[in-house]
Design an enzyme around this catalytic site. Structure first.
Site, short mmCIF file in Angstrom:
data_model
loop_
_atom_site.label_atom_id
_atom_site.label_comp_id
_atom_site.label_asym_id
_atom_site.label_seq_id
_atom_site.Cartn_x
_atom_site.Cartn_y
_atom_site.Cartn_z
N GLU A 112 -11.18 4.42 6.66
CA GLU A 112 -10.01 5.09 7.26
C GLU A 112 -10.52 6.30 8.03
O GLU A 112 -10.41 7.45 7.59
CB GLU A 112 -8.99 5.50 6.19
CG GLU A 112 -7.68 6.00 6.83
CD GLU A 112 -6.67 6.49 5.82
OE1 GLU A 112 -6.99 6.53 4.61
OE2 GLU A 112 -5.55 6.86 6.23
N TRP A 141 0.37 13.72 3.74
CA TRP A 141 -0.18 13.04 4.91
C TRP A 141 0.89 12.68 5.94
O TRP A 141 0.58 12.42 7.09
CB TRP A 141 -0.90 11.76 4.47
CG TRP A 141 -2.08 12.05 3.60
CD1 TRP A 141 -3.37 12.33 4.02
CD2 TRP A 141 -2.11 12.10 2.17
NE1 TRP A 141 -4.17 12.55 2.94
CE2 TRP A 141 -3.45 12.42 1.79
CE3 TRP A 141 -1.16 11.90 1.16
CZ2 TRP A 141 -3.84 12.55 0.45
CZ3 TRP A 141 -1.54 12.04 -0.17
CH2 TRP A 141 -2.86 12.36 -0.51
N HIS A 174 1.45 5.42 -2.10
CA HIS A 174 0.95 6.48 -2.99
C HIS A 174 2.16 7.12 -3.67
O HIS A 174 2.72 8.09 -3.18
CB HIS A 174 0.16 7.52 -2.20
CG HIS A 174 -1.11 6.97 -1.64
ND1 HIS A 174 -2.32 7.09 -2.29
CD2 HIS A 174 -1.34 6.25 -0.51
CE1 HIS A 174 -3.26 6.47 -1.57
NE2 HIS A 174 -2.69 5.96 -0.49
N GLN A 225 -9.51 9.27 -5.64
CA GLN A 225 -9.22 9.91 -4.35
C GLN A 225 -10.36 10.79 -3.83
O GLN A 225 -10.61 10.84 -2.63
CB GLN A 225 -7.94 10.74 -4.50
CG GLN A 225 -7.60 11.67 -3.36
CD GLN A 225 -7.01 10.95 -2.17
OE1 GLN A 225 -5.84 10.60 -2.18
NE2 GLN A 225 -7.81 10.73 -1.14
N HIS A 249 -9.31 1.58 -0.14
CA HIS A 249 -9.23 2.30 1.13
C HIS A 249 -10.60 2.14 1.78
O HIS A 249 -11.62 2.47 1.17
CB HIS A 249 -8.97 3.77 0.89
CG HIS A 249 -7.57 4.10 0.48
ND1 HIS A 249 -7.01 3.68 -0.68
CD2 HIS A 249 -6.62 4.84 1.11
CE1 HIS A 249 -5.77 4.13 -0.76
NE2 HIS A 249 -5.50 4.84 0.31
N HIS A 252 0.84 -1.21 0.00
CA HIS A 252 0.00 0.00 0.00
C HIS A 252 0.87 1.25 0.00
O HIS A 252 1.51 1.58 1.00
CB HIS A 252 -0.92 0.02 1.23
CG HIS A 252 -1.94 1.11 1.15
ND1 HIS A 252 -3.29 0.87 1.01
CD2 HIS A 252 -1.83 2.46 1.17
CE1 HIS A 252 -3.95 2.00 0.94
NE2 HIS A 252 -3.07 2.99 1.05
N ASP A 298 2.17 3.16 2.96
CA ASP A 298 1.18 4.20 2.66
C ASP A 298 1.83 5.49 2.13
O ASP A 298 1.54 5.91 1.03
CB ASP A 298 0.29 4.49 3.88
CG ASP A 298 -1.03 5.16 3.51
OD1 ASP A 298 -1.32 5.29 2.31
OD2 ASP A 298 -1.78 5.55 4.43
FE FE2 Z 1 -3.53 5.08 1.29
#
Ligand code: FE2
Length: 428
Positions: free
Chosen positions: A214, A316, A60, A153, A211, A58, A310
């Site tokens: 979350e 993030w 991005h 997204q 996802h 996982h 991630d």
């Molecule tokens: Fe993610």
């Protein structure tokens, strides 16, 4: 004794056995005691841990290494991060995304991370992230397996062109169907997005990695919809639910029904402990929630769970080094996986468990497997998680792609009694 292209001698495998490994071309062609064998390259791994490569299920990659552009995430929340990414993707270029992604892949290789599943945003009419990462997937193919997930997204239903663009991305060659039901406007829309995306995957014969939940909201229950659609459409064994953080706050009675449904649907779970210990619980005072799903409880029910990275230096998460041992280390703590068996399992969760989630078929250290491995300056998997040591050598598809000199500075680590400090202060 035949000659090999590469011979790795004396290493200790994660199961504790010690053996040499002979590599010819891109395959492991012999394991065992290969005394007297000759090779073009010999790597002495005596006393070192030799493992199949790390795998990240996982990530991005379109956002990675963009930290601070155009600004930092002041609240530290998932939602501000999504907003910030929305600003960044307006101004990011395809070339810049390719450049950042290739830099990250170099970091990954140096850490022995040789297979990554990355989500790629499909809520952008230009699909420049998709274009960039499809290009990167081909560039890195000789040394790193990159799997791409079409990820709407901004919400499949919330964003007006997300569905059309997600289908375009899949037509362009993106591998897996993604989603984000908890970001839709309503619970009902979230469930509908799960239904639509699973139908797309079933029609196209693709895997799903969504996802899911979350959030700290115990009423976010899209994993239930994902399990239902998986079972209804016969997608068992090719669906993953990423994050699943709302499960930490759900009522225990409801979870006693939910976990068997996830197991029945053969859904894999991918918690991302570094990012969710940072993002979740931001609205809590105290007690403050840990932001991690029910890892041990799912494993006890037979559900496959793999740790994911991630984010690394993006809207993030400000830190990260592409080291899956950092991920395992944090996961071990937050999930309280402290027994020797649980600590060893955390190492498996960033290697063999994740390889299974990605469907890597020729993964491992057995004869016939792809010749990809990492030599770590550690004696066993628990020490590897504890020290997160140097990767002394990384071999990918039969080529040595990274090497590092053994660093004596590790003498200062607490497991080594002859510390530099003790010698330094001995005469004072
Ligand atoms: Fe993610």
């Amino acid at each position: 004794m035949p000659g090999f292209d590469i011979l790795v001698t004396g290493g200790t495998f994660p199961d504790g056995t010690t053996a040499d490994i002979g590599i010819t071309g891109d395959r492991i062609t012999a394991t065992g005691q290969l005394d007297g064998a000759e090779a073009g390259t010999v790597i002495d791994a005596t006393g070192d841990l030799v493992s199949p490569p790390f795998v990240d299920p996982h990530f991005h990659m379109d956002a990675t290494l963009s930290y601070g552009t155009p600004r930092i995430n002041a609240s530290g929340t998932l939602l501000e991060g999504i907003g910030l990414w929305g600003e960044l993707k307006q101004v990011a270029t395809t070339d810049e995304m390719v450049d950042r992604a290739l830099t990250y892949c170099d970091w990954a290789v140096s850490m022995g991370l040789l297979a990554i599943r990355s989500h790629v945003d499909t809520c952008d009419d230009s699909l420049k992230g998709v274009e960039a990462l499809l290009h990167v997937r081909e560039v890195v193919r000789p040394y790193l397996d990159l799997q791409l997930v079409a990820f709407p997204q901004d919400g499949l239903l919330r964003d007006p062109t997300a569905q059309e663009n997600t289908l375009r991305a899949l037509d362009m060659g993106v591998d897996v169907v993604g989603g984000i039901p908890h970001f839709e406007r309503t619970m009902a829309d979230g469930a509908e997005s799960v239904r639509i995306l699973c139908k797309i995957a079933a029609e196209r014969g693709l895997a799903v990695d969504m996802h899911c939940d979350e959030t700290d909201d115990p009423n976010s229950r899209h994993i239930e919809s994902l399990a239902y659609e998986t079972q209804r459409l016969g997608l068992q064994g090719r669906v993953a639910g990423s994050h699943l953080t709302s499960m930490h706050s759900m009522d225990n009675y409801y979870v006693s029904k939910l976990i068997p449904l996830i197991a029945e649907a053969e859904i894999s779970a991918i918690p991302n402990p570094l990012i969710n210990i940072m993002l979740q619980g931001r609205h809590d005072t105290f007690p403050k929630r840990r932001g991690l799903t029910r890892v041990k409880e799912m494993q006890a029910a037979g559900i496959r769970v793999g740790w994911g990275q991630d984010c690394v230096r993006d809207p993030w998460y400000s830190l990260g080094t592409a080291d899956m041992l950092d991920v395992a280390f944090m996961g071990l703590h937050v999930a309280q996986m402290s027994s020797p068996e649980e600590m060893r399992r955390c190492f498996d969760m960033v290697t063999v468990e994740n390889a299974t989630i990605l469907g890597l078929t020729d993964y491992g250290l057995h004869e016939g497997a792809m010749a990809s491995l990492v030599v770590l300056d550690a004696g066993d998997p628990i020490e590897a998680v504890r020290l997160r040591p140097d990767r002394l050598a990384v071999i990918s598809k039969g080529k040595v792609v990274s090497q590092k000199q053994r660093n004596d500075s590790h003498l200062t680590l607490p497991n080594r009694p002859q510390s530099v400090c003790r010698r330094h202060f001995a005469g004072t």
